[in-house]
Design a protein around this motif. Structure first.
Motif, PDB file in Angstrom:
ATOM      1  N   GLU A  46     -43.808-112.499  39.420  1.00 21.14           N
ATOM      2  CA  GLU A  46     -44.673-112.295  38.840  1.00 21.14           C
ATOM      3  C   GLU A  46     -46.192-111.991  39.242  1.00 21.14           C
ATOM      4  N   HIS A  59     -58.218-110.668  37.845  1.00 20.60           N
ATOM      5  CA  HIS A  59     -57.450-111.635  36.327  1.00 20.60           C
ATOM      6  C   HIS A  59     -56.812-112.174  37.055  1.00 20.60           C
ATOM      7  N   ILE A  61     -53.427-115.506  36.711  1.00 20.86           N
ATOM      8  CA  ILE A  61     -52.833-116.663  35.395  1.00 20.86           C
ATOM      9  C   ILE A  61     -52.503-117.932  35.271  1.00 20.86           C
ATOM     10  N   SER A 115     -54.894-101.869  33.612  1.00 18.55           N
ATOM     11  CA  SER A 115     -53.269-101.876  34.472  1.00 18.55           C
ATOM     12  C   SER A 115     -52.930-103.765  34.848  1.00 18.55           C
ATOM     13  N   GLU A 117     -54.172-105.807  32.544  1.00 18.12           N
ATOM     14  CA  GLU A 117     -53.650-106.628  31.216  1.00 18.12           C
ATOM     15  C   GLU A 117     -52.264-105.965  30.750  1.00 18.12           C
ATOM     16  N   SER A 118     -51.634-105.812  31.680  1.00 23.16           N
ATOM     17  CA  SER A 118     -50.174-104.974  31.114  1.00 23.16           C
ATOM     18  C   SER A 118     -49.474-106.097  31.273  1.00 23.16           C
ATOM     19  N   ARG A 119     -48.597-105.312  29.862  1.00 25.06           N
ATOM     20  CA  ARG A 119     -47.052-106.807  29.371  1.00 25.06           C
ATOM     21  C   ARG A 119     -46.194-106.766  30.600  1.00 25.06           C
ATOM     22  N   ASP A 120     -46.247-104.424  30.868  1.00 29.79           N
ATOM     23  CA  ASP A 120     -45.030-104.888  31.911  1.00 29.79           C
ATOM     24  C   ASP A 120     -45.299-104.733  33.164  1.00 29.79           C
ATOM     25  N   SER A 121     -45.639-105.896  34.213  1.00 34.59           N
ATOM     26  CA  SER A 121     -46.711-105.229  35.401  1.00 34.59           C
ATOM     27  C   SER A 121     -46.266-104.827  36.624  1.00 34.59           C
ATOM     28  N   THR A 124     -45.602-100.859  35.849  1.00 34.64           N
ATOM     29  CA  THR A 124     -47.347-100.773  35.344  1.00 34.64           C
ATOM     30  C   THR A 124     -47.517-100.081  36.985  1.00 34.64           C
TER      31      THR A 124
END
Length: 138
Positions: A46, A59, A61, A115, A117-121, A124
């Motif tokens: 993750e 950014h 989590i 990138s 803020e990508s939902r599929d890191s 990406t």
């Protein structure tokens, strides 16, 4: 050739600190993002922190906010991840990655969304280091 190498991992006690470093070559940071990923035992990889050099944003989590800081270490010329107040659940292999290419090998488009803020890191960020192990004992 894009290359990334992580360093700084190790064994630390609960509540301790570590500073990870990501040394890069083959591209200029100013046009891309670099993220730190973590893969705990038996868990999926993750994204935990990201720095976007295009707009200067960082950014995190929720589980690492206030404890981890990603920054450009100008002295060492690396992307660092300072980790404080480490917990056993932070144990895992830590990877740095960049979005110069995506996982399919295509170069990042200049008009692409952030990138970080990508939902599929995992899709990406296509260029990876080999990782460094962080173990936090309880």
């Amino acid at each position: 050739q894009v290359q990334l190498v992580e360093s700084g991992g190790g064994l630390v006690q609960n509540g301790g600190s570590l500073k990870l470093s990501c040394t890069t070559s083959g591209f200029h940071w100013d046009y891309y993002a670099i993220a730190w990923f973590r893969q705990g035992p038996g868990k999926e990889r993750e994204a935990i922190s990201c720095i976007n050099f295009i707009d200067g944003t960082t950014h995190y989590i929720d589980s690492v906010k206030g404890r981890f800081t990603i920054f450009r270490d100008r002295v060492a010329n690396t992307i660092a991840l300072q980790m404080n107040n480490l917990k056993p659940e932070d144990t895992g292999v830590y990877y740095c990655a960049t979005d110069v290419f995506n996982s399919a090998g295509f170069p990042r488009r200049r008009d692409a969304a952030s990138s970080c803020e990508s939902r599929d890191s995992l899709a990406t960020f296509g260029s990876w280091g080999r990782g460094t192990q962080v173990t936090v004992s309880s």
